[in-house]
Design a protein around this motif. Sequence first.
Motif, PDB file in Angstrom:
ATOM      1  N   ASP A 178     -14.463  24.272 -22.653  1.00 30.41           N
ATOM      2  CA  ASP A 178     -15.177  24.168 -21.570  1.00 30.41           C
ATOM      3  C   ASP A 178     -16.357  24.326 -21.765  1.00 30.41           C
ATOM      4  O   ASP A 178     -17.131  23.252 -20.515  1.00 30.41           O
ATOM      5  CB  ASP A 178     -14.696  25.718 -20.154  1.00 30.41           C
ATOM      6  N   VAL A 179     -17.405  24.850 -22.883  1.00 35.56           N
ATOM      7  CA  VAL A 179     -18.659  24.673 -23.080  1.00 35.56           C
ATOM      8  C   VAL A 179     -18.828  23.369 -22.957  1.00 35.56           C
ATOM      9  O   VAL A 179     -20.246  22.688 -22.790  1.00 35.56           O
ATOM     10  CB  VAL A 179     -18.754  25.344 -23.913  1.00 35.56           C
ATOM     11  N   VAL A 180     -18.246  22.747 -23.800  1.00 34.23           N
ATOM     12  CA  VAL A 180     -19.004  20.906 -23.808  1.00 34.23           C
ATOM     13  C   VAL A 180     -18.521  20.038 -22.770  1.00 34.23           C
ATOM     14  O   VAL A 180     -16.811  20.127 -22.362  1.00 34.23           O
ATOM     15  CB  VAL A 180     -18.447  20.413 -25.251  1.00 34.23           C
ATOM     16  N   ARG A 181     -19.492  19.959 -22.137  1.00 28.07           N
ATOM     17  CA  ARG A 181     -18.882  19.146 -21.192  1.00 28.07           C
ATOM     18  C   ARG A 181     -18.432  17.822 -21.391  1.00 28.07           C
ATOM     19  O   ARG A 181     -17.424  17.658 -21.016  1.00 28.07           O
ATOM     20  CB  ARG A 181     -19.808  18.903 -19.771  1.00 28.07           C
ATOM     21  N   SER A 182     -19.214  16.978 -22.239  1.00 31.64           N
ATOM     22  CA  SER A 182     -18.924  15.868 -22.077  1.00 31.64           C
ATOM     23  C   SER A 182     -19.711  14.967 -23.667  1.00 31.64           C
ATOM     24  O   SER A 182     -20.649  15.987 -24.371  1.00 31.64           O
ATOM     25  CB  SER A 182     -19.177  14.689 -21.463  1.00 31.64           C
ATOM     26  N   VAL A 183     -18.810  14.405 -24.604  1.00 33.83           N
ATOM     27  CA  VAL A 183     -20.126  13.858 -25.996  1.00 33.83           C
ATOM     28  C   VAL A 183     -18.868  12.821 -26.096  1.00 33.83           C
ATOM     29  O   VAL A 183     -18.334  12.171 -25.569  1.00 33.83           O
ATOM     30  CB  VAL A 183     -18.760  14.722 -26.579  1.00 33.83           C
ATOM     31  N   THR A 184     -20.377  11.250 -24.971  1.00 36.00           N
ATOM     32  CA  THR A 184     -20.044  10.006 -25.496  1.00 36.00           C
ATOM     33  C   THR A 184     -20.683   9.274 -26.813  1.00 36.00           C
ATOM     34  O   THR A 184     -22.010   9.371 -27.151  1.00 36.00           O
ATOM     35  CB  THR A 184     -21.059   9.162 -24.365  1.00 36.00           C
ATOM     36  N   ARG A 226     -29.085  19.355 -22.433  1.00 33.88           N
ATOM     37  CA  ARG A 226     -28.862  17.810 -22.452  1.00 33.88           C
ATOM     38  C   ARG A 226     -29.262  16.466 -23.511  1.00 33.88           C
ATOM     39  O   ARG A 226     -30.808  17.023 -23.718  1.00 33.88           O
ATOM     40  CB  ARG A 226     -28.703  16.546 -21.268  1.00 33.88           C
ATOM     41  N   TRP A 227     -28.744  15.985 -24.818  1.00 32.93           N
ATOM     42  CA  TRP A 227     -29.383  15.692 -25.975  1.00 32.93           C
ATOM     43  C   TRP A 227     -28.981  14.576 -25.925  1.00 32.93           C
ATOM     44  O   TRP A 227     -27.249  13.908 -25.756  1.00 32.93           O
ATOM     45  CB  TRP A 227     -29.671  16.826 -26.511  1.00 32.93           C
ATOM     46  N   THR A 228     -29.592  14.017 -27.087  1.00 32.53           N
ATOM     47  CA  THR A 228     -28.815  12.330 -27.911  1.00 32.53           C
ATOM     48  C   THR A 228     -28.935  12.686 -29.378  1.00 32.53           C
ATOM     49  O   THR A 228     -30.210  12.760 -29.668  1.00 32.53           O
ATOM     50  CB  THR A 228     -29.223  11.194 -26.753  1.00 32.53           C
ATOM     51  N   GLU A 279     -23.062  16.466 -23.832  1.00 34.59           N
ATOM     52  CA  GLU A 279     -23.947  17.084 -22.178  1.00 34.59           C
ATOM     53  C   GLU A 279     -22.742  18.530 -22.501  1.00 34.59           C
ATOM     54  O   GLU A 279     -21.679  19.020 -23.028  1.00 34.59           O
ATOM     55  CB  GLU A 279     -23.640  17.600 -20.228  1.00 34.59           C
ATOM     56  N   VAL A 280     -24.059  19.640 -22.545  1.00 36.45           N
ATOM     57  CA  VAL A 280     -23.393  20.883 -22.833  1.00 36.45           C
ATOM     58  C   VAL A 280     -23.270  22.322 -21.743  1.00 36.45           C
ATOM     59  O   VAL A 280     -24.725  22.742 -21.437  1.00 36.45           O
ATOM     60  CB  VAL A 280     -23.404  21.735 -24.048  1.00 36.45           C
TER      61      VAL A 280
END
Length: 169
Positions: free
Chosen positions: A33-39, A62-64, A53-54
């Motif tokens: 649940d810590v990792v909200r999203s990865v695109t 947030r980072w790229t 997004e973590v």
Amino acid sequence: MRNAAVTLRIDGVDAGTAFDRIHDFARYPEFTDVVRSVTVHEISQEEETSDWEVYFRNGILRWTEADRFDRATLVISFEQIDGDFAEFSGSWRISADGRDSLVAFSADFDFGIPSLAGILDPVAQRVFKETIARVVLGLFDWKGSVVDDDAVTLAIGASIPAPATAVLR
């Protein structure tokens, strides 16, 4: 600059298969649940960028990052190109250990807030280690163990049914 590193043994999985699963960053939110999203934005088989997004403390980091995949050496390297860290880079190194694989994750990070480093950095270090361990072992259906970090083993083992030896199955 602070470092977060953890090494995990994946039972009965060859190093090439381990590399391919770890390479699949888009699946990481499925395992914690810590990792909200990865695109993921694929550039080639050897290179991509990924937006992360973590959840961290009471907010979202947030980072790229630019990701490079070297299948011949089984190394994935990454470096932030934009985002909330002042600096963030690291690698995944996968190696064979008999029939098993060893997965070594290491990241160097700096939030760029010297006055809060003593508070934020240790928390971030622990969160990185625990999250990486959960994701990697989740990718392999919990068939592995934490090799070099007792604190992570205890934190993970406390919330997942595991034998007393802290081998996660």
